[in-house]
Design a protein around this motif. Structure first.
Motif, PDB file in Angstrom:
ATOM      1  N   PRO A  90      24.465  -7.683  41.092  1.00  0.00           N
ATOM      2  CA  PRO A  90      25.357  -7.494  39.939  1.00  0.00           C
ATOM      3  C   PRO A  90      24.688  -6.595  38.903  1.00  0.00           C
ATOM      4  CG  PRO A  90      25.201  -9.815  40.512  1.00  0.00           C
ATOM      5  CD  PRO A  90      24.181  -9.085  41.347  1.00  0.00           C
ATOM      6  N   LEU A  91      25.440  -5.667  38.376  1.00  0.00           N
ATOM      7  CA  LEU A  91      24.883  -4.707  37.436  1.00  0.00           C
ATOM      8  C   LEU A  91      24.793  -5.292  36.032  1.00  0.00           C
ATOM      9  CD1 LEU A  91      26.863  -1.532  38.502  1.00  0.00           C
ATOM     10  CD2 LEU A  91      24.529  -2.141  39.106  1.00  0.00           C
ATOM     11  N   THR A  92      23.714  -4.946  35.354  1.00  0.00           N
ATOM     12  CA  THR A  92      23.589  -5.321  33.949  1.00  0.00           C
ATOM     13  C   THR A  92      24.381  -4.312  33.119  1.00  0.00           C
ATOM     14  OG1 THR A  92      21.639  -3.955  33.563  1.00  0.00           O
ATOM     15  CG2 THR A  92      21.259  -6.214  34.360  1.00  0.00           C
ATOM     16  N   ASP A  93      24.615  -4.627  31.861  1.00  0.00           N
ATOM     17  CA  ASP A  93      25.337  -3.714  30.986  1.00  0.00           C
ATOM     18  C   ASP A  93      24.610  -2.378  30.863  1.00  0.00           C
ATOM     19  OD1 ASP A  93      27.295  -5.581  30.613  1.00  0.00           O
ATOM     20  OD2 ASP A  93      26.593  -6.208  28.628  1.00  0.00           O
ATOM     21  N   GLN A  94      23.294  -2.418  30.784  1.00  0.00           N
ATOM     22  CA  GLN A  94      22.518  -1.193  30.655  1.00  0.00           C
ATOM     23  C   GLN A  94      22.641  -0.337  31.922  1.00  0.00           C
ATOM     24  OE1 GLN A  94      18.326  -1.726  30.001  1.00  0.00           O
ATOM     25  NE2 GLN A  94      18.045   0.348  29.307  1.00  0.00           N
ATOM     26  N   GLU A  95      22.596  -0.967  33.091  1.00  0.00           N
ATOM     27  CA  GLU A  95      22.739  -0.225  34.337  1.00  0.00           C
ATOM     28  C   GLU A  95      24.116   0.420  34.445  1.00  0.00           C
ATOM     29  OE1 GLU A  95      19.782  -2.710  37.308  1.00  0.00           O
ATOM     30  OE2 GLU A  95      21.821  -3.445  36.982  1.00  0.00           O
ATOM     31  N   LYS A  96      25.141  -0.295  34.021  1.00  0.00           N
ATOM     32  CA  LYS A  96      26.493   0.255  34.052  1.00  0.00           C
ATOM     33  C   LYS A  96      26.596   1.489  33.164  1.00  0.00           C
ATOM     34  CE  LYS A  96      28.636  -4.220  34.883  1.00  0.00           C
ATOM     35  NZ  LYS A  96      29.408  -5.309  34.296  1.00  0.00           N
ATOM     36  N   THR A  97      25.977   1.419  32.007  1.00  0.00           N
ATOM     37  CA  THR A  97      26.007   2.550  31.086  1.00  0.00           C
ATOM     38  C   THR A  97      25.281   3.750  31.668  1.00  0.00           C
ATOM     39  OG1 THR A  97      26.104   1.048  29.198  1.00  0.00           O
ATOM     40  CG2 THR A  97      25.411   3.305  28.748  1.00  0.00           C
ATOM     41  N   ILE A  98      24.122   3.511  32.254  1.00  0.00           N
ATOM     42  CA  ILE A  98      23.335   4.604  32.834  1.00  0.00           C
ATOM     43  C   ILE A  98      24.084   5.253  33.988  1.00  0.00           C
ATOM     44  CG2 ILE A  98      21.237   5.163  34.133  1.00  0.00           C
ATOM     45  CD1 ILE A  98      19.839   2.977  32.412  1.00  0.00           C
ATOM     46  N   ILE A  99      24.601   4.447  34.891  1.00  0.00           N
ATOM     47  CA  ILE A  99      25.318   4.990  36.048  1.00  0.00           C
ATOM     48  C   ILE A  99      26.558   5.753  35.601  1.00  0.00           C
ATOM     49  CG2 ILE A  99      26.665   4.370  38.097  1.00  0.00           C
ATOM     50  CD1 ILE A  99      24.623   2.077  38.509  1.00  0.00           C
ATOM     51  N   GLY A 100      27.302   5.179  34.685  1.00  0.00           N
ATOM     52  CA  GLY A 100      28.492   5.863  34.188  1.00  0.00           C
ATOM     53  C   GLY A 100      28.166   7.170  33.498  1.00  0.00           C
ATOM     54  N   GLY A 101      27.116   7.160  32.688  1.00  0.00           N
ATOM     55  CA  GLY A 101      26.713   8.378  31.992  1.00  0.00           C
ATOM     56  C   GLY A 101      26.277   9.478  32.936  1.00  0.00           C
ATOM     57  N   VAL A 102      25.461   9.136  33.920  1.00  0.00           N
ATOM     58  CA  VAL A 102      24.995  10.127  34.887  1.00  0.00           C
ATOM     59  C   VAL A 102      26.164  10.667  35.715  1.00  0.00           C
ATOM     60  CG1 VAL A 102      23.568  10.485  36.949  1.00  0.00           C
ATOM     61  CG2 VAL A 102      22.637   9.252  34.994  1.00  0.00           C
ATOM     62  N   ALA A 103      27.051   9.782  36.141  1.00  0.00           N
ATOM     63  CA  ALA A 103      28.219  10.231  36.900  1.00  0.00           C
ATOM     64  C   ALA A 103      29.099  11.134  36.043  1.00  0.00           C
ATOM     65  CB  ALA A 103      29.012   9.029  37.403  1.00  0.00           C
TER      66      ALA A 103
END
Length: 94
Positions: A23-36
């Motif tokens: 399960p993704l943490t909030d920080q991981e979701k932000t990083i992945i979304g930003g990079v994408a």
């Protein structure tokens, strides 16, 4: 230079999406979304042959859009930013 940045952005976004077995943490979701989002902005700018100013604008717009939504393809759930650093999860639109 453009090809190097574009290649790096694509590789980084693919590398981050392979780490989604937990399960993704909030920080991981932000990083992945930003990079994408950054990758999508760069690809769009290069596809339409944009000048430097438009390339910067599409990259920033992609990053902003990317941090607003993150998608987990394993569960088909999307995380939407509430704007205050928290997220809500809902089924992704079809």
């Amino acid at each position: 230079m453009k090809k190097s940045v574009l290649t790096l952005a694509c590789v980084a976004s693919l590398a981050l999406t392979t780490c989604m077995s937990h399960p993704l943490t909030d920080q991981e979701k932000t990083i992945i979304g930003g990079v994408a989002g950054i990758s999508a902005g760069l690809i769009t700018a290069n596809a339409i042959g944009a000048n430097k100013n438009w390339t910067v604008l599409t990259t920033l717009a992609g990053a902003a859009a990317g941090i607003m939504v993150a998608r987990n393809y394993h569960t088909n759930m999307c995380a939407y930013s509430n704007g205050d650093g928290t997220y809500r999860e809902e089924p992704c639109p079809v």
